[in-house]
Design a protein around this motif. Structure first.
Motif, mmCIF file in Angstrom:
data_model
loop_
_atom_site.group_PDB
_atom_site.id
_atom_site.type_symbol
_atom_site.label_atom_id
_atom_site.label_comp_id
_atom_site.label_asym_id
_atom_site.label_seq_id
_atom_site.Cartn_x
_atom_site.Cartn_y
_atom_site.Cartn_z
ATOM 1 N N VAL A 112 1.069 -1.327 -0.092
ATOM 2 C CA VAL A 112 -0.003 -0.400 0.232
ATOM 3 C C VAL A 112 0.531 1.523 0.040
ATOM 4 C CG1 VAL A 112 -1.799 1.172 1.414
ATOM 5 C CG2 VAL A 112 -1.539 -0.753 1.125
ATOM 6 N N ARG A 113 1.972 1.053 0.914
ATOM 7 C CA ARG A 113 2.879 2.836 0.799
ATOM 8 C C ARG A 113 3.127 2.617 -0.062
ATOM 9 N NH1 ARG A 113 3.824 4.647 5.875
ATOM 10 N NH2 ARG A 113 3.083 3.859 7.637
ATOM 11 N N GLU A 114 3.932 1.472 -1.324
ATOM 12 C CA GLU A 114 4.858 1.606 -2.346
ATOM 13 C C GLU A 114 3.635 2.273 -3.609
ATOM 14 O OE1 GLU A 114 7.578 -0.786 -4.878
ATOM 15 O OE2 GLU A 114 7.052 -2.015 -3.422
ATOM 16 N N LEU A 115 2.878 1.821 -3.569
ATOM 17 C CA LEU A 115 1.900 2.299 -4.398
ATOM 18 C C LEU A 115 0.960 3.225 -4.703
ATOM 19 C CD1 LEU A 115 0.603 1.366 -7.121
ATOM 20 C CD2 LEU A 115 -1.621 0.893 -5.915
ATOM 21 N N HIS A 116 0.693 3.725 -3.229
ATOM 22 C CA HIS A 116 0.579 5.123 -3.570
ATOM 23 C C HIS A 116 0.959 6.106 -2.806
ATOM 24 C CE1 HIS A 116 -3.596 3.180 -4.522
ATOM 25 N NE2 HIS A 116 -3.619 1.966 -3.655
ATOM 26 N N ARG A 149 -3.468 9.437 -9.838
ATOM 27 C CA ARG A 149 -2.517 8.749 -11.452
ATOM 28 C C ARG A 149 -3.477 7.844 -12.058
ATOM 29 N NH1 ARG A 149 1.571 6.723 -6.937
ATOM 30 N NH2 ARG A 149 0.847 4.484 -7.691
ATOM 31 N N ASN A 150 -3.556 8.997 -12.848
ATOM 32 C CA ASN A 150 -5.031 7.936 -13.928
ATOM 33 C C ASN A 150 -4.281 6.943 -15.142
ATOM 34 O OD1 ASN A 150 -7.671 8.555 -15.474
ATOM 35 N ND2 ASN A 150 -6.210 8.462 -17.106
ATOM 36 N N ILE A 151 -5.255 5.923 -14.619
ATOM 37 C CA ILE A 151 -4.920 4.737 -14.908
ATOM 38 C C ILE A 151 -5.718 4.610 -16.316
ATOM 39 C CG2 ILE A 151 -5.463 2.250 -15.195
ATOM 40 C CD1 ILE A 151 -5.943 2.342 -12.290
ATOM 41 N N PRO A 152 -5.048 4.186 -17.813
ATOM 42 C CA PRO A 152 -5.063 4.813 -19.004
ATOM 43 C C PRO A 152 -6.868 4.335 -20.103
ATOM 44 C CG PRO A 152 -3.239 5.516 -19.053
ATOM 45 C CD PRO A 152 -3.890 5.094 -17.415
ATOM 46 N N ASP A 153 -7.516 4.452 -19.930
ATOM 47 C CA ASP A 153 -8.826 4.499 -20.872
ATOM 48 C C ASP A 153 -9.254 3.436 -19.517
ATOM 49 O OD1 ASP A 153 -8.252 4.569 -23.057
ATOM 50 O OD2 ASP A 153 -6.575 3.082 -23.362
ATOM 51 N N GLN A 154 -9.772 3.917 -18.466
ATOM 52 C CA GLN A 154 -10.118 3.288 -17.146
ATOM 53 C C GLN A 154 -11.498 3.426 -16.691
ATOM 54 O OE1 GLN A 154 -11.919 0.938 -15.306
ATOM 55 N NE2 GLN A 154 -10.760 0.066 -15.684
ATOM 56 N N PRO A 155 -12.066 4.464 -17.174
ATOM 57 C CA PRO A 155 -12.922 5.652 -16.214
ATOM 58 C C PRO A 155 -13.299 4.459 -14.576
ATOM 59 C CG PRO A 155 -14.507 4.123 -17.423
ATOM 60 C CD PRO A 155 -12.894 3.287 -17.744
ATOM 61 N N ASP A 172 -2.276 9.080 -4.385
ATOM 62 C CA ASP A 172 -0.795 9.098 -4.171
ATOM 63 C C ASP A 172 -0.981 10.079 -2.886
ATOM 64 O OD1 ASP A 172 2.272 10.717 -4.537
ATOM 65 O OD2 ASP A 172 2.256 9.162 -6.645
ATOM 66 N N TYR A 173 -0.806 9.861 -1.987
ATOM 67 C CA TYR A 173 -0.708 10.546 -0.588
ATOM 68 C C TYR A 173 0.691 11.911 -1.021
ATOM 69 C CZ TYR A 173 1.260 11.970 3.404
ATOM 70 O OH TYR A 173 1.453 12.758 4.764
#
Length: 348
Positions: free
Chosen positions: A82-86, A326-332, A340-341
């Motif tokens: 969790v810490r790493e991704l966010h 951080r937007n995930i392309p083509d993923q609404p 992103d803390y």
């Protein structure tokens, strides 16, 4: 007799003079509500009163747990993941001096993850203290591992069966509205299967009083319910450890749900003693999935954020997290994107 929740523009005590059985009333300060039982023929008379804002069924509410979507094997999303991704550093922003409430199934305060943490238990179910389901312990465990300095309040809305109804939810909201000076953040990892005007209106009023909320978006794909569908709710989708959206995570673009996403798939969670929620891991830990667990991660981030920016109101916090996501392309279905803390707390 039909069970109904009535939301009123003033104290709901006036309903006692009408053709219904008032089981209990709730005071939100500037408005009220009541749990009533009445015949169908009398509902229109009650609904037509100028002081009545909404009248709806007393529907069932459940935790946003997704038992069908827990992967087999040893893969598990840890708090380090969790810490790493966010981008959540383990720094001096610990939430110290703040209090976070979780409206949930209670807490097992003896779990080692809560060692040294100040915990208050408030029960509105009549079941007493503790956690017979394990859900609340898992949720609060996510919060305290990201904001270890924050005090916790386990506001119990789920009893022995892991379900509740709107009238119990109204009791909890009454407590929240009446104690706004006692806490800073509230996490809600639960929801109804449909939108409730009564819950949404009460939730919006709570946020309007300056309470920072974090709500799970739901686990039902394109359909979800309150409180995630409330206009002012800060709702959280679920993603995997790799940052892809979980297949069950709810998406309601017409209700601005979700706002951002956090890990809610195959989480390693604190296990309450005597409970069997999820798949057991070594020690008092389980693996489980759901937006129930992505929400408290963001609640922990919000507590950290408030350590750095203590006077920030609810909407600016949500806007900072949305702008920094951080937007995930083509993923609404990710809302604004992955939470992103570090970027949110550093936003200009």
């Amino acid at each position: 007799m039909n069970e109904r929740i009535v939301f009123t523009s003033e104290s709901a005590e006036f309903l006692r003079g009408m053709e219904c059985d008032v089981v209990e009333t709730y005071d939100f300060g500037t408005s009220g509500a009541a749990y009533i039982e009445c015949d169908t023929e009398h509902e229109s008379t009650i609904a037509d009163d100028d002081r009545v804002l909404d009248l709806e069924p007393n529907i069932t509410v459940e935790p946003h747990l997704e038992p069908e979507h827990v992967s087999e094997g040893s893969d598990v999303a840890t708090i380090a993941d969790v810490r790493e991704l966010h981008d959540v550093p383990d720094d001096d922003a610990t939430g110290e001096g703040l209090t976070v409430v979780a409206m949930d199934s209670g807490i097992d305060p003896d779990h080692p993850v809560f060692e040294g943490t100040s915990i208050e238990q408030v029960d509105v179910t009549g079941s007493g203290k503790g956690d017979a389901v394990g859900h609340g312990t898992a949720v609060l465990g996510q919060i305290t591992r990201l904001a270890p300095g924050a005090d916790l309040v386990a506001l119990r809305i789920f009893g022995e069966q892991g379900q509740t109804k709107n009238n119990v939810i109204m009791r909890a909201y009454e407590w929240l509205h009446g104690n706004t000076d006692a806490y800073d953040v509230v996490n809600m990892s639960w929801g109804s299967s449909e939108t409730s005007k009564a819950i949404n209106r009460t939730h919006n009023e709570l946020v309007g009083k300056g309470i920072r909320d974090v709500v799970s978006a739901g686990n039902s794909g394109k359909k979800s319910g309150s409180p995630a569908t409330a206009e002012r709710a800060f709702s959280i989708a679920a993603c995997t450890e790799a940052g892809t959206i979980a297949e069950f995570s709810s998406y309601n673009p017409n209700r601005d749900n979700p706002d951002v996403a956090a890990i809610g798939k195959d989480n390693r969670l604190a296990q309450a003693s005597g409970t069997a929620m999820g798949k057991e891991l070594d020690g008092p830990w389980i693996k489980a999935s759901g937006t129930s667990f992505s929400a408290p991660e963001v609640a922990g981030m919000v507590a950290k954020y408030l350590t750095v920016h203590p006077e920030t109101a609810p909407e600016p916090i949500m806007r900072d997290f949305e702008a920094a996501a951080r937007n995930i392309p083509d993923q609404p279905r990710d809302g604004a994107g992955l939470a992103d803390y570090e970027a949110a707390v550093s936003a200009e």
